[in-house]
Design an enzyme around this catalytic site. Structure first.
Site, short mmCIF file in Angstrom:
data_model
loop_
_atom_site.label_atom_id
_atom_site.label_comp_id
_atom_site.label_asym_id
_atom_site.label_seq_id
_atom_site.Cartn_x
_atom_site.Cartn_y
_atom_site.Cartn_z
CB CYS A 81 37.91 26.75 21.76
SG CYS A 81 38.36 28.15 22.82
CE1 TYR A 141 55.15 32.33 46.33
CE2 TYR A 141 56.14 34.48 45.94
CZ TYR A 141 55.46 33.61 46.76
OH TYR A 141 55.09 34.01 48.02
CB CYS A 189 47.27 35.98 37.54
SG CYS A 189 47.35 34.81 38.92
CB CYS A 211 31.08 27.63 26.41
SG CYS A 211 32.83 27.65 26.76
#
Length: 435
Positions: A142, A294, A390, A59
């Site tokens: 998960c 933002y 990020c 995955c």
């Protein structure tokens, strides 16, 4: 990815750790570098651990489960350092990259999941795509999701399997149900379930109504997305067919009401840490005017509302701005105002009104800040800029552009998404003294 060299070209190899000796198969030659596949490990790193998840390596959801968690934090700091080494052309010894702030428990932190569906025999299943692939790995659980979401997904899949619904097949482009999107907060035990369909289908929608009877399901909704090339999973209007239009969310003492298509932080615990670091960077005295650029749903600015004079947030997305306005009313906040549209145009209007910002917070998308806005910052000469990012590479490129007028005080990485390669960063920029 680990980096090795073969015939003087870099080879990027997932799931490896610096210092290991490994056997690698060259998968692709990109001209100036190779991509490789790990075949065998001849010499193990002391930082390697056995992954908790049975799907790790297949995955593509996680990249770092093979590393001790402390080493993951170090690797994320190193990632930032490498970006500065590559893109920052001044003396990097003048500021400090602090140690990455991690989590006490780096598991079960995600409050939202959005997974494609498939048929596995007669069962309806969900999965995650293998790394750099459209091949789907079916998963039962998960380990990054919270238990509330995991239990709800299991119950929903059992219900849909029993109902024999028509699931989308991307190869034949037949079938209907494409994705299941769940959002849930353990502290309030409510799950919002949204189903992404290719088309309106009365039988399937009638079946979806029954999802309301599954424990903890607070909202059942659906939306249509029949474009396989659209990267946005929820791209059109969401129709709530059962339960609440919105569920409750909380960040510290702020309350939010969240619709199925609204943005909300995936890791609420670590988001409060991020906002604390932003507050420390600003070090508010109570008389500051703050710009939140933002701003999205406005949660950063609202978290500062009690400590500053006024906050003005700007975002291009009208839905986010409407949410921000609603959330400020919900929390009784009167000193936060939100504006939609072009950032520079709004900033010019603020200046004409006599609103002079002491602090600017910028939290741009991964592509970073537009050149025109960077140039505006240079001329405007704000006292402080707090840059939340990020993406280390676009962050450092933007910082390199701003260094003519601003000095970097510190760089603070934060681990918002443990077990993945993502790193969030808070940087404090202060205006250089003018003669």
């Amino acid at each position: 990815e680990g980096i090795a060299y073969y015939k003087r070209k870099a080879v990027f190899v997932p799931y490896t750790i610096p210092g290991e000796e490994v056997e690698v198969e060259i998968i692709k030659d990109y001209g100036n570098y190779y991509s490789g596949k790990l075949i065998d490990i001849k010499k193990l790193s002391l930082e390697r651990v056995k992954p908790n998840c049975p799907y790790f390596g297949e995955c593509g959801g996680c990249q770092l489960q093979h590393m001790k968690y402390d080493y993951q934090l170090k690797a994320k700091k190193d990632l930032l350092q490498e970006s500065f080494d590559k893109y920052f052309d001044s003396n990097k010894n003048k500021f400090q990259i602090l140690d990455t702030i991690g989590m006490d428990n780096p598991w079960g932190y995600r409050n939202k999941t959005q997974l494609p569906t498939r048929h596995d025999g007669e069962k309806v299943v969900v999965g995650m795509y293998a790394m750099d692939s459209n091949y789907l790995i079916y998963i039962d659980k998960c380990l990054l999701e919270n238990e509330l979401i995991t239990k709800a997904m299991k119950d929903i899949l059992a219900y849909l399997s029993k109902a024999q619904i028509n699931v989308y097949n991307p190869r034949s482009r037949s079938g209907n149900l494409r994705y299941i999107v769940l959002r849930g907060f353990p502290e309030i035990k409510e799950v919002q379930a949204t189903f992404v369909l290719c088309e309106e289908e009365s039988r399937l929608i009638k079946i979806l109504h029954g999802i309301k009877n599954i424990p903890n399901i607070a909202t059942v909704a659906y939306t249509i997305n029949n474009d396989p090339k659209n990267v946005e999973i929820i791209a059109n209007k969401v129709i709530v067919i059962e339960g609440k239009e919105k569920i409750k969310g909380k960040l510290n003492d702020l309350n939010f009401e969240i619709s199925p298509n609204a943005f909300f932080q995936l890791n609420t615990k670590q988001t409060t840490v991020l906002y604390d670091e932003i507050r420390k960077a600003i070090n508010p005295k109570g008389d500051e005017n703050v710009l939140d650029l933002y701003c999205g749903i406005g949660s950063i600015g609202m978290s500062l509302a009690k400590s500053v004079k006024e906050v003005r947030g700007i975002d291009i997305n009208i839905d986010s701005i409407n949410d921000a306005r609603d959330f400020s009313k919900l929390n009784g906040i009167k000193n936060c105002k939100y504006y939609c549209g072009n950032i520079i145009k709004n900033l010019e209007e603020f200046k004409n009104e006599g609103f002079n910002a002491d602090v600017v917070i910028i939290d741009p998308p991964r592509k970073g800040v537009e050149l025109q806005l960077l140039n505006y910052f240079q001329k405007a000469k704000f006292k402080k800029i707090v840059y939340v990012s990020c993406n280390p590479s676009t962050l450092v490129k933007n910082l390199n552009h701003l260094q003519k007028e601003y000095t970097i005080s510190f760089v603070q990485p934060i681990d918002m998404f443990p077990m993945t390669s993502h790193v969030e960063t808070v940087v404090l920029l202060t205006l250089k003294s003018t003669k």
